[in-house]
Design a protein around this motif. Structure first.
Motif, PDB file in Angstrom:
ATOM      1  N   SER A 133      -5.866   4.012   2.329  1.00 28.87           N
ATOM      2  CA  SER A 133      -4.006   3.894   2.038  1.00 28.87           C
ATOM      3  C   SER A 133      -3.523   4.707   2.011  1.00 28.87           C
ATOM      4  O   SER A 133      -2.648   4.935   1.397  1.00 28.87           O
ATOM      5  CB  SER A 133      -4.156   2.672   1.651  1.00 28.87           C
ATOM      6  N   GLU A 193      -4.394   4.617  -2.621  1.00 32.92           N
ATOM      7  CA  GLU A 193      -6.027   3.937  -3.148  1.00 32.92           C
ATOM      8  C   GLU A 193      -6.934   5.027  -3.114  1.00 32.92           C
ATOM      9  O   GLU A 193      -7.564   4.864  -2.566  1.00 32.92           O
ATOM     10  CB  GLU A 193      -5.610   2.804  -2.070  1.00 32.92           C
ATOM     11  N   SER A 248      -7.975  -2.790  -4.412  1.00 37.51           N
ATOM     12  CA  SER A 248      -6.223  -3.168  -3.933  1.00 37.51           C
ATOM     13  C   SER A 248      -6.875  -4.859  -3.536  1.00 37.51           C
ATOM     14  O   SER A 248      -6.061  -5.083  -3.085  1.00 37.51           O
ATOM     15  CB  SER A 248      -6.433  -2.785  -2.354  1.00 37.51           C
ATOM     16  N   ASN A 292      -3.998 -10.048  -3.443  1.00 40.04           N
ATOM     17  CA  ASN A 292      -4.622  -8.690  -4.608  1.00 40.04           C
ATOM     18  C   ASN A 292      -5.728  -9.138  -5.588  1.00 40.04           C
ATOM     19  O   ASN A 292      -5.307  -8.863  -7.004  1.00 40.04           O
ATOM     20  CB  ASN A 292      -3.273  -8.682  -4.851  1.00 40.04           C
ATOM     21  N   CYS A 302      -3.447  -2.409 -12.247  1.00 33.71           N
ATOM     22  CA  CYS A 302      -4.016  -2.425 -11.638  1.00 33.71           C
ATOM     23  C   CYS A 302      -5.599  -3.226 -11.574  1.00 33.71           C
ATOM     24  O   CYS A 302      -6.742  -3.300 -11.836  1.00 33.71           O
ATOM     25  CB  CYS A 302      -5.445  -0.927 -11.542  1.00 33.71           C
ATOM     26  N   GLY A 317       0.962  -1.326   0.075  1.00 31.76           N
ATOM     27  CA  GLY A 317       0.156   0.405   0.008  1.00 31.76           C
ATOM     28  C   GLY A 317       0.524   1.260  -0.043  1.00 31.76           C
ATOM     29  O   GLY A 317       1.723   1.546  -0.399  1.00 31.76           O
TER      30      GLY A 317
END
Length: 466
Positions: A392, A396, A137, A190, A310, A56
């Motif tokens: 985070s 994020e 995430s 993740n 991502c 993160g």
């Protein structure tokens, strides 16, 4: 036993994979092995997220690997709270993650993927609370709970119809505790597999409930009468929407009496209103099929290299759940209005509220219940994908909130089925000779429906909220 070797179609996920044992073909196993080699090579040559870095917003902090590090990652991400998720939802999550990992874009060893497969095949399903993921995430909290159980034997699991410790469940199948290697804990969690599994199941359920609703509609049309022109192929040929044709096919000219040239919209516009939902479902199924067969990792392994991206972001699943909520509400509106029409003496051609001898209010109050459910459903029809709250720090800064969106759709699906059961109960009330007890009718109609079309497999999900 079904073989996982190619992209899984939406219908295959439910018909072939979800309730059966799975095997991974050798071609995919070799891709998994090769991807781990590439990942380790690239990690030794340069900085790779999650291998020796923290996570993160702490990405610039170095973490030297030791045997406890990956275990600590799972423990510190395990923050789900609330009621326990239905076990079928967690099994679906595990299956989605297995399909994604099998693509060979994830930096995990084959033995880790095999552990997930063995847990599915031996029906070891971790107990996972429902709340805690923001759908970006990855679904970090629920997946951490799952893999703490399957890798380290920590927590509780459903096994053989009981809730026992994960350690005991693993021991029963002679599955030893494992040690994850650098980057594997991140690679397991993740991922958007929890969000995607929720959207998959909700999409499957909304289609099944819509099918049942049209079965009940045919019963209602026997009571109300209708003009079959409303459901003729002339309607489809001039409208050109595939969902409209699907509804017309299902209704199959159900009317024998034509008391009116034009019926109220809740009767006349069934092909258009339900058709729009069916087309939304077909669109959703295609999007979700692509999602379960996609990478949902960061980093990813592709063509001999490691890329940071991502892929874990669950925005597709979030938007699909929001989309289906919007499409469901007009159908539910039409059901409530049709219930009201069926109680109108001008429509049912008997008397207001289907009064019987000695009745005081007849079936009047069942419409109250329908109105209550419909109003509640409208209130739950909120776009959760637009409600991003950063996590985070500022790293994020745009998250999907996909699990929240699917929770609201799960709620609407449960209410949708109950609303359909009220329409069926109205028809049962009409057919009764003596004054029936509406409480009994509502219970009978609901259980009649949930025991059709394999819906009983999903009963814990449909009754999760109500």
């Amino acid at each position: 036993m079904v073989l996982l070797c190619k992209d899984v179609e939406f219908h295959e996920f439910f018909e072939d994979f979800l309730f059966n044992k799975v095997e991974i073909c050798d071609e995919l196993k070799n891709k998994i092995i090769e991807s781990r080699k590439i990942y380790e090579r690239e990690a030794r040559n340069g900085k790779v997220y999650g291998y020796s870095t923290s996570l993160g917003a702490l990405i610039d902090r170095q973490n030297v690997y030791d045997k406890e590090r990956e275990k600590i990652i799972l423990r510190e991400h395990d923050t789900n709270i609330g009621r326990n998720s239905p076990s079928l939802l967690i099994r679906a999550t595990m299956l989605v993650r297995l399909i994604q990992l099998s693509k060979g874009n994830s930096p995990v060893r084959l033995e880790v993927v095999e552990r997930l497969k063995e847990a599915i095949n031996n029906d070891i399903i971790p107990v996972v609370p429902i709340l805690g993921s923001v759908g970006a995430s990855g679904d970090l909290a629920p997946l951490s709970r799952i893999f703490r159980c399957l890798i380290y034997g920590e927590g509780m699991a459903y096994y053989n119809g009981e809730k026992i410790s994960c350690q005991e469940a693993l021991n029963n199948k002679k599955l030893d505790i494992m040690n994850l290697e650098p980057g594997e804990a991140l690679a397991l969690i993740n991922s958007n597999s929890f969000s995607t599994a929720m959207s998959m199941i909700n999409t499957q359920l909304i289609e099944k409930i819509s099918d049942l609703s049209l079965d009940v509609v045919k019963e209602s049309l026997n009571l109300s009468g209708c003009n079959n022109q409303h459901y003729s192929y002339a309607v489809f040929e001039t409208k050109k929407q595939l969902g409209v044709k699907k509804v017309i096919d299902k209704l199959n000219n159900s009317c024998t009496d034509t008391p009116r040239i034009q019926d109220p919209y809740s009767i006349r516009c069934i092909p258009q209103i339900y058709g729009a939902l069916y087309d939304a479902i077909e669109f959703s199924k295609e999007i979700l099929k692509r999602e379960i067969n996609s990478s949902s990792d960061n980093p990813i392994v592709f063509s001999g290299n490691v890329y940071h991206a991502c892929q874990f972001h669950a925005i597709y699943s979030a938007i699909i759940s929001d989309f289906l909520k919007i499409a469901a509400i007009p159908v539910m509106n039409s059901i409530e209005r049709r219930i009201s029409q069926l109680l109108d003496g001008k429509i049912n051609r008997k008397n207001d509220f289907l009064l019987k001898e000695k009745s005081v209010v007849g079936a009047m109050i069942m419409q109250y219940t329908a109105a209550s459910i419909n109003a509640y459903s409208r209130g739950s029809n909120v776009s959760m994908s637009s409600h991003s709250i950063p996590t985070s720090g500022t790293q994020e800064d745009v998250v999907s909130m996909a699990p929240n969106s699917s929770l609201e759709l799960m709620k609407i699906n449960g209410l949708f089925l109950k609303l359909v059961s009220i329409e069926k109960a109205i028809n049962m009330f009409n057919e009764a000779i003596e004054i029936p007890d509406p409480k009994d009718l509502l219970e009978k109609s609901y259980y009649n429906l949930i025991n059709r079309n394999d819906l009983n497999k999903y009963s814990d999900i449909l009754s999760f909220f109500f």
